[in-house]
Design a protein around this motif. Structure first.
Motif, mmCIF file in Angstrom:
data_model
loop_
_atom_site.group_PDB
_atom_site.id
_atom_site.type_symbol
_atom_site.label_atom_id
_atom_site.label_comp_id
_atom_site.label_asym_id
_atom_site.label_seq_id
_atom_site.Cartn_x
_atom_site.Cartn_y
_atom_site.Cartn_z
ATOM 1 N N THR A 56 0.831 -1.202 0.000
ATOM 2 C CA THR A 56 0.000 0.000 0.000
ATOM 3 C C THR A 56 0.869 1.257 0.000
ATOM 4 O OG1 THR A 56 -1.809 1.179 1.093
ATOM 5 C CG2 THR A 56 -0.208 0.096 2.523
ATOM 6 N N THR A 57 0.381 2.267 -0.651
ATOM 7 C CA THR A 57 1.082 3.552 -0.634
ATOM 8 C C THR A 57 0.358 4.542 0.271
ATOM 9 O OG1 THR A 57 -0.141 4.313 -2.578
ATOM 10 C CG2 THR A 57 2.002 3.249 -2.955
ATOM 11 N N VAL A 58 -0.678 4.074 0.948
ATOM 12 C CA VAL A 58 -1.471 4.929 1.825
ATOM 13 C C VAL A 58 -0.973 4.771 3.261
ATOM 14 C CG1 VAL A 58 -3.783 5.424 2.719
ATOM 15 C CG2 VAL A 58 -3.471 4.776 0.324
ATOM 16 N N ILE A 59 -0.710 5.908 3.896
ATOM 17 C CA ILE A 59 -0.251 5.915 5.284
ATOM 18 C C ILE A 59 -1.177 6.827 6.068
ATOM 19 C CG2 ILE A 59 1.606 6.618 6.838
ATOM 20 C CD1 ILE A 59 3.581 5.833 4.730
ATOM 21 N N GLU A 60 -1.507 6.377 7.282
ATOM 22 C CA GLU A 60 -2.343 7.191 8.150
ATOM 23 C C GLU A 60 -1.521 7.664 9.342
ATOM 24 O OE1 GLU A 60 -6.527 7.067 10.661
ATOM 25 O OE2 GLU A 60 -5.802 5.246 9.718
ATOM 26 N N PHE A 61 -1.537 8.970 9.572
ATOM 27 C CA PHE A 61 -0.898 9.572 10.737
ATOM 28 C C PHE A 61 -2.016 9.929 11.706
ATOM 29 C CE2 PHE A 61 1.888 10.467 7.172
ATOM 30 C CZ PHE A 61 3.130 10.090 7.661
ATOM 31 N N ALA A 62 -1.950 9.391 12.934
ATOM 32 C CA ALA A 62 -3.026 9.614 13.894
ATOM 33 C C ALA A 62 -2.470 10.126 15.215
ATOM 34 C CB ALA A 62 -3.800 8.321 14.126
ATOM 35 N N GLU A 63 -3.267 10.935 15.878
ATOM 36 C CA GLU A 63 -2.930 11.382 17.228
ATOM 37 C C GLU A 63 -2.963 10.157 18.144
ATOM 38 O OE1 GLU A 63 -2.028 14.353 18.362
ATOM 39 O OE2 GLU A 63 -2.199 15.286 16.385
ATOM 40 N N SER A 74 -7.723 12.658 16.135
ATOM 41 C CA SER A 74 -7.686 13.071 14.736
ATOM 42 C C SER A 74 -6.628 12.275 13.984
ATOM 43 C CB SER A 74 -7.407 14.576 14.610
ATOM 44 O OG SER A 74 -6.099 14.860 15.059
ATOM 45 N N SER A 75 -6.794 12.245 12.662
ATOM 46 C CA SER A 75 -5.817 11.550 11.835
ATOM 47 C C SER A 75 -5.805 12.170 10.443
ATOM 48 C CB SER A 75 -6.148 10.061 11.740
ATOM 49 O OG SER A 75 -7.357 9.865 11.045
ATOM 50 N N VAL A 76 -4.722 11.895 9.734
ATOM 51 C CA VAL A 76 -4.567 12.360 8.366
ATOM 52 C C VAL A 76 -4.086 11.169 7.551
ATOM 53 C CG1 VAL A 76 -3.262 13.888 6.832
ATOM 54 C CG2 VAL A 76 -3.977 14.709 9.072
ATOM 55 N N THR A 77 -4.715 10.970 6.407
ATOM 56 C CA THR A 77 -4.330 9.879 5.525
ATOM 57 C C THR A 77 -3.676 10.458 4.282
ATOM 58 O OG1 THR A 77 -6.196 8.567 6.309
ATOM 59 C CG2 THR A 77 -5.175 7.871 4.244
ATOM 60 N N LEU A 78 -2.518 9.907 3.923
ATOM 61 C CA LEU A 78 -1.782 10.382 2.758
ATOM 62 C C LEU A 78 -1.485 9.221 1.821
ATOM 63 C CD1 LEU A 78 0.882 12.597 4.568
ATOM 64 C CD2 LEU A 78 -1.200 13.381 3.444
ATOM 65 N N ASP A 79 -1.610 9.493 0.536
ATOM 66 C CA ASP A 79 -1.234 8.512 -0.473
ATOM 67 C C ASP A 79 0.101 8.948 -1.054
ATOM 68 O OD1 ASP A 79 -0.815 6.967 -2.743
ATOM 69 O OD2 ASP A 79 -2.955 6.860 -3.221
ATOM 70 N N PHE A 80 1.146 8.205 -0.736
ATOM 71 C CA PHE A 80 2.494 8.592 -1.152
ATOM 72 C C PHE A 80 2.655 8.635 -2.658
ATOM 73 C CE2 PHE A 80 3.554 8.405 3.149
ATOM 74 C CZ PHE A 80 4.804 8.971 3.318
ATOM 75 N N SER A 81 1.975 7.756 -3.369
ATOM 76 C CA SER A 81 2.130 7.776 -4.832
ATOM 77 C C SER A 81 1.626 9.103 -5.396
ATOM 78 C CB SER A 81 1.404 6.597 -5.477
ATOM 79 O OG SER A 81 0.009 6.655 -5.206
ATOM 80 N N GLU A 82 0.547 9.628 -4.847
ATOM 81 C CA GLU A 82 0.039 10.930 -5.287
ATOM 82 C C GLU A 82 0.979 12.057 -4.857
ATOM 83 O OE1 GLU A 82 -3.938 11.529 -3.876
ATOM 84 O OE2 GLU A 82 -4.697 9.716 -4.857
ATOM 85 N N LEU A 83 1.487 11.964 -3.625
ATOM 86 C CA LEU A 83 2.364 13.018 -3.119
ATOM 87 C C LEU A 83 3.681 13.083 -3.897
ATOM 88 C CD1 LEU A 83 1.858 12.775 0.741
ATOM 89 C CD2 LEU A 83 1.087 14.588 -0.793
ATOM 90 N N TYR A 95 4.137 12.325 -6.988
ATOM 91 C CA TYR A 95 3.788 12.982 -8.258
ATOM 92 C C TYR A 95 3.647 14.489 -8.057
ATOM 93 C CZ TYR A 95 0.936 14.279 -12.288
ATOM 94 O OH TYR A 95 0.443 14.897 -13.415
ATOM 95 N N LEU A 96 2.930 14.891 -7.013
ATOM 96 C CA LEU A 96 2.713 16.315 -6.739
ATOM 97 C C LEU A 96 4.015 17.037 -6.393
ATOM 98 C CD1 LEU A 96 -0.593 16.226 -4.660
ATOM 99 C CD2 LEU A 96 -0.286 17.103 -6.983
ATOM 100 N N THR A 97 4.873 16.400 -5.597
ATOM 101 C CA THR A 97 6.117 17.077 -5.233
ATOM 102 C C THR A 97 7.055 17.198 -6.425
ATOM 103 O OG1 THR A 97 7.106 15.019 -4.401
ATOM 104 C CG2 THR A 97 6.049 16.479 -2.781
ATOM 105 N N ALA A 98 7.030 16.233 -7.330
ATOM 106 C CA ALA A 98 7.851 16.351 -8.547
ATOM 107 C C ALA A 98 7.396 17.570 -9.343
ATOM 108 C CB ALA A 98 7.749 15.083 -9.390
ATOM 109 N N HIS A 99 6.086 17.768 -9.434
ATOM 110 C CA HIS A 99 5.563 18.948 -10.132
ATOM 111 C C HIS A 99 5.891 20.232 -9.362
ATOM 112 C CE1 HIS A 99 3.755 17.033 -13.509
ATOM 113 N NE2 HIS A 99 2.964 16.277 -12.768
ATOM 114 N N THR A 100 5.890 20.157 -8.039
ATOM 115 C CA THR A 100 6.229 21.313 -7.226
ATOM 116 C C THR A 100 7.681 21.733 -7.451
ATOM 117 O OG1 THR A 100 4.613 20.688 -5.545
ATOM 118 C CG2 THR A 100 6.357 22.201 -4.853
ATOM 119 N N VAL A 101 8.577 20.755 -7.503
ATOM 120 C CA VAL A 101 9.994 21.054 -7.766
ATOM 121 C C VAL A 101 10.129 21.708 -9.138
ATOM 122 C CG1 VAL A 101 12.274 20.031 -8.189
ATOM 123 C CG2 VAL A 101 10.917 19.285 -6.221
#
Length: 156
Positions: A109-116, A121-130, A132-138
């Protein structure tokens, strides 16, 4: 480069709105100035510094002494551009490293959940999307700073 102050001010205003902690840190770093060997000060800087030292009733700059001088408008802008580019590149590299580590450990899985810890509260991130987005940001950051690099004849 003509207009360095305006570009710097506009970028810092955006940073203060979107990432206030980063803007505060960069403002502090830039306000602190840069250290220069006393021997490398320009003649006007040396005269100004000598006058300040005389007023403070301390000795002149000696060989090996270091002076702190403010950044020029161009240097401030380049400091800011360099910091933004390095931040984007570091984020991209970090995400790629985490993804490679997960892959090498057989984590599919490329999905990671960061939780208190208390589960509030928690935040879920998909690394494959990130990634891609950070490459475009650079790439976008490089395009944004390209005119400043060209005007000053440098490459970050």
């Amino acid at each position: 480069m003509q207009g360095s102050d305006e570009v710097y001010d506009r970028l810092m205003r955006l940073l203060r709105e979107r990432v206030p902690e980063l803007a505060a840190q960069l403002s502090e770093e830039i306000a602190a100035g840069r250290s220069v060997d006393g021997e490398r000060l320009s003649e006007p800087e040396r005269l100004t510094r000598d006058g300040q030292m005389r007023e403070a009733r301390v000795g002149r700059l000696q060989r090996g002494d270091v002076a702190v001088v403010p950044y020029t408008p161009d240097e401030r802008l380049m400091f800011l551009c360099q910091a933004l580019l390095r931040m984007a590149e570091t984020l991209q590299g970090s995400l790629e490293a985490v993804s490679a580590m997960a892959e090498s450990h057989g984590i599919e899985t490329t999905v990671i959940e960061f939780a208190e810890p208390d589960g509030t509260s928690s935040v879920t991130l998909d690394f494959s999307e990130l990634i891609y987005l950070t490459a475009h940001t650079v790439d976008a950051t490089r395009r944004l700073i390209a005119p400043a690099e060209e005007a000053m004849g440098i490459r970050l």
